[in-house]
Design an enzyme around this catalytic site. Structure first.
Site, PDB file in Angstrom:
ATOM      1  CD  GLU A 267      21.658  47.907  10.305  1.00  0.00           C
ATOM      2  OE1 GLU A 267      21.886  46.700  10.076  1.00  0.00           O
ATOM      3  OE2 GLU A 267      20.579  48.297  10.770  1.00  0.00           O
ATOM      4  CD  GLU A 321      21.445  46.044  19.415  1.00  0.00           C
ATOM      5  OE1 GLU A 321      20.362  46.576  19.721  1.00  0.00           O
ATOM      6  OE2 GLU A 321      21.855  45.941  18.237  1.00  0.00           O
ATOM      7  CE  LYS A 324      19.639  43.566  17.102  1.00  0.00           C
ATOM      8  NZ  LYS A 324      20.399  43.818  15.867  1.00  0.00           N
ATOM      9  CD  GLU A 330      20.718  38.752  13.726  1.00  0.00           C
ATOM     10  OE1 GLU A 330      20.273  39.847  14.116  1.00  0.00           O
ATOM     11  OE2 GLU A 330      21.154  38.579  12.577  1.00  0.00           O
TER      12      GLU A 330
END
Length: 472
Positions: A267, A321, A324, A330
């Site tokens: 990542e 996302e 999250k 985030e």
């Protein structure tokens, strides 16, 4: 374009094939496909999207059968993962590991190109001693299950670590693992070494800048021109945080006697927006980091301690996302939106330039509005494009990354190549800049590089290092 005058037909064909390979088959560029969201497009649409890009690998955090099926026969490498919660059962019960392989691998392989199974994610960051001690036995049982299914060696087994497994990362040459994890890490590295599986880690220059939000740190993190940071032990000057972090991991592996274990970046990324109290996220920073990282990887320059190759790097992330928890950042790492359009262009599409057409950071190639007539070549005079004197190493590195990222053959300036020595950024950049100029139209504007280059009428070739040259 007058390539045939300077290359034989076979070399020209090889050069073109290399350019196509770089443009469309960049096996070192991957992406994370997280699913903590309620608005994602169907897997079939995502598979088509990925095929339209130069992304060659996808990392899943689980083993969603719909996604694995959708990626069948695409040639895209797939990394799947077990949950942290499955680790105790995988460790204690070989039959559980066999059942996991039977359910999550056997029905799909080889049509779906599963290449790696990550057992858990950032287990050492969890602080759960039970998970940590069970991690290696779990990996061994998964490996044994693969071998029983005649898939040993075809699919690797590993796990993913956060940078927190390092006790020290500065300077890069002093990189070392946290001694409290010593024996456990050594056992895992022994497994990686014996099975040929990678050591996967998550370096984020974004977090480094967030903890040190100075302009010079931002430039260092975004691959922008900066003064660099010198490693006092090796005297190597690092020009970006990514290389520094990766070399710190390499040093940590070397200090334990496992320098030959492959490093994979599981990542890395940068959010494009955040809350009002977050200083790092922005479209400009995200596009700058990801776009410049891709150019750096495509240059095949490598890192100072691992030159001449690019580590496999999975960008975070394919989509936002939206479910999250935590700050807005985030939920804002997505390179693509749910409607399959790009959040910002970093040159991943096969149908567009391999470098973003408009970079928010200083682009290596920016045509001057008025050519420098003092260096304008006369017709039928051989010319070469070289850096001007006094250009910083940071800018030269950027020029090098850009030129090599355009698909020209930079192997001569890689270790063992005829132009590798002298091993300096200036020398390597000069070769790459000239090669890009020669394979373009040899127009004055092709030799600009943010006004850091000049046309020369003197052949800079030396010894076995031949600089292609030609007339406009």
């Amino acid at each position: 374009m007058e390539l045939v005058s300077y290359y034989s037909a076979p070399l020209l064909l090889l050069s073109l094939l290399q350019a196509l390979c770089i443009a469309n088959s960049q096996s070192f560029i991957g992406v994370n496909y997280g699913q903590v969201a309620d608005n994602l497009p169907p897997p079939s649409a995502t598979a088509k999207l990925l095929q339209s890009t130069s992304i060659q690998k996808v990392r899943l955090y689980g083993s969603d059968p719909a996604i694995i099926k959708a990626l069948a026969n695409t040639g895209i490498g797939i990394t799947i993962g077990t949950s942290n919660g499955d680790i105790p059962s995988l460790a204690s019960d070989p039959n559980f590991a066999k059942s996991w392989i039977d359910s999550n691998v056997i029905p799909f392989y080889p049509a779906s190109k599963i290449i790696l199974i990550n057992v858990g994610n950032e287990v050492f960051a969890s602080g759960d001693q039970n998970l940590m001690t069970n991690l290696l036995p779990a990996m061994q049982n998964v490996q044994n299950a693969l071998e029983a299914a005649s898939l040993g060696g075809k699919i690797k087994v590993s796990t993913v670590h956060s940078m927190a497994v390092l006790k020290q990362s500065e300077p890069p040459s002093a990189g070392s693992f946290d001694p409290s994890f010593g024996d456990l890490i050594k056992g895992l590295l022994g497994f990686n070494n014996a099975t040929g599986s990678p050591f996967a880690i998550n370096p984020y220059p974004y977090f480094a800048y967030r903890s040190d939000p100075r302009p010079e740190t931002l430039a260092f993190c975004l691959f922008q021109p900066n003064e660099g940071r010198v490693d006092g032990n090796t005297k190597i000057k690092y020009m970006n945080m990514f290389d520094a972090q990766v070399d710190a991991v390499y040093s940590a592996l070397s200090s334990m006697g496992f320098k030959n274990v492959e490093i994979v970046i599981a990542e890395t990324g940068w959010p494009y927006k955040g809350d009002s109290d977050e200083v790092a996220p922005s479209y400009e920073n995200a596009k700058g980091y990801n776009g410049n990282l891709i150019a750096h990887l495509r240059s095949m320059v490598g890192t100072p301690l691992m030159p001449g190759k690019s580590v496999d790097t999975y960008l975070f992330a394919l989509y936002d996302e939206d479910l999250k928890p935590g700050p807005s950042s985030e939920r804002s790492f997505g390179l693509f939106k749910p409607d399959l359009t790009m959040t910002y262009d970093i040159g991943l599409s096969k149908t567009t330039s391999q470098t973003p057409s408009s970079s928010p950071v200083q682009a290596p190639l920016t045509p001057s509005p008025t050519p420098n007539t003092a260096t304008s070549p006369t017709p039928n005079t051989a010319t070469w494009c070289l850096p001007k004197g006094g250009v910083s190493n940071a800018q030269l590195q950027q020029n090098l990354d850009y030129a090599c990222g355009q698909g020209v053959d930079c192997s001569p300036v890689q270790p063992g190549g005829p132009c590798y020595e002298p091993n300096t950024v200036a020398s390597h950049a000069a070769y790459a800049m000239n090669l890009l100029y020669q394979t373009s139209t040899r127009n004055q504007l092709d030799c600009d590089f943010s006004q850091t280059a000049i046309i020369s009428f003197k052949n800079p070739s030396y010894n076995a290092c031949n600089y292609p040259g030609g007339t406009s």
